[in-house]
Design an enzyme around this catalytic site. Sequence first.
Site, PDB file in Angstrom:
ATOM      1  N   GLU A  42       0.644  -1.122  -2.106  1.00 39.42           N
ATOM      2  CA  GLU A  42       1.178  -0.471  -3.300  1.00 39.42           C
ATOM      3  C   GLU A  42       0.139  -0.384  -4.420  1.00 39.42           C
ATOM      4  O   GLU A  42       0.044   0.629  -5.113  1.00 39.42           O
ATOM      5  CB  GLU A  42       2.427  -1.209  -3.797  1.00 39.42           C
ATOM      6  CG  GLU A  42       3.635  -1.059  -2.887  1.00 39.42           C
ATOM      7  CD  GLU A  42       4.060   0.391  -2.707  1.00 39.42           C
ATOM      8  OE1 GLU A  42       3.837   1.210  -3.615  1.00 39.42           O
ATOM      9  OE2 GLU A  42       4.614   0.711  -1.647  1.00 39.42           O
ATOM     10  N   TYR A  85       7.560   0.078 -11.160  1.00 39.89           N
ATOM     11  CA  TYR A  85       7.544   0.724  -9.845  1.00 39.89           C
ATOM     12  C   TYR A  85       7.111  -0.239  -8.740  1.00 39.89           C
ATOM     13  O   TYR A  85       7.774  -0.374  -7.702  1.00 39.89           O
ATOM     14  CB  TYR A  85       6.624   1.953  -9.842  1.00 39.89           C
ATOM     15  CG  TYR A  85       6.217   2.322  -8.447  1.00 39.89           C
ATOM     16  CD1 TYR A  85       7.113   2.957  -7.599  1.00 39.89           C
ATOM     17  CD2 TYR A  85       4.967   1.951  -7.939  1.00 39.89           C
ATOM     18  CE1 TYR A  85       6.781   3.233  -6.280  1.00 39.89           C
ATOM     19  CE2 TYR A  85       4.631   2.221  -6.632  1.00 39.89           C
ATOM     20  CZ  TYR A  85       5.536   2.861  -5.806  1.00 39.89           C
ATOM     21  OH  TYR A  85       5.218   3.115  -4.504  1.00 39.89           O
ATOM     22  N   ASP A  89       8.245   6.865  -8.750  1.00 40.49           N
ATOM     23  CA  ASP A  89       6.829   7.227  -8.846  1.00 40.49           C
ATOM     24  C   ASP A  89       6.733   8.739  -8.989  1.00 40.49           C
ATOM     25  O   ASP A  89       7.746   9.421  -9.172  1.00 40.49           O
ATOM     26  CB  ASP A  89       6.045   6.702  -7.634  1.00 40.49           C
ATOM     27  CG  ASP A  89       6.342   7.481  -6.357  1.00 40.49           C
ATOM     28  OD1 ASP A  89       7.357   8.217  -6.308  1.00 40.49           O
ATOM     29  OD2 ASP A  89       5.563   7.356  -5.390  1.00 40.49           O
TER      30      ASP A  89
END
Length: 345
Positions: free
Chosen positions: A33, A116, A134
């Site tokens: 991520e 996020y 996102d």
Amino acid sequence: MTFSNTLINWYLQNKRELPWRKTKNPYFIWLSEIMLQQTRVAQGLSYYLKFTTTFPTVFDLAKADESTVLKMWQGLGYYSRARNLHFTAKYIANELNGLFPTTYTEIIKLKGIGDYTAAAIASFSFDEPKAVVDGNVYRVLSRYFGIDTPINSSAGIKAFKTLADSLLHKKDPANYNQAIMEFGAIQCKPKNPLCMFCPLADSCVALQKNAVEKLPVKEKKIKIKKRYFNYIVIKTDDHKTILSERKGKGIWQGLYQFPLIESNKIIGMNDLMATQEFQNLFPEETTVSLFNKKEIVHKLSHQHLYTQFWIVEIKRLKAANTQWSRVEKYPVPVLIANFLNLYLS
């Protein structure tokens, strides 16, 4: 649940096979991520594989020195991500005994992790029902529901987060979150989305109103600043040069560079040699040549760097601190890495 079920069904049939989707390990998911922020999957994949091979556990990443981490990150940009990654790895290894936090509330407290990323890790690793938002999610939601509130405005951020939470598949948050992001990445793309083959086409407001290309809406960008860099690439007769670490909170903190003279416009050789910085480096006469005949424009998010590389050949220099044979070992901005690839080839 029609919207979320449709996306999950689409995802199970169309998803790309990616290594971080085959694990629940929060360390690997966290790595992926952080790497995929501001980075395309095609580029990030090789870095992910390199990091997980070199640092198979959070303890391995924590034990590495920052310079090694930055060198491995070289080319991904936004280097604060790498520094925060390393800082947090040391915190998890040393303060949490290597145990990654298991809830959104605890995960978001970690350095370098925002809403996020915390939601992604919490849902993918621990099945916590937290919606991710996102760029892909903004695009899908704004088009499907026909929302023209700017996605980078305070009102937009709040509204899309509320909408995303309301649509979340509470029993299968991991697959739903993966699905809506994947849908935005390969189906509802920024340019040339595949509307003809879209399972949501019949109920998509943007498609019905012929507004697909207009959404999502963004507020006007911040004005781009122009900067003019002159790198002094020193070559001594005993094969040495100068490389120094960038300090402070500006761009490329912790990376290395050649001596830099910043000007207020593109300058020629005579102007360069007349600067006080150049004369301080080279009080005696030197041989100077321009490597790139046209300035290189390196574009960052809020500034464009107009760059010239000046080659300076000199017999000896007391300040020289690095053997040329070791230059490629240092973590450097991609701007300098590209120069070295050309210069040393």
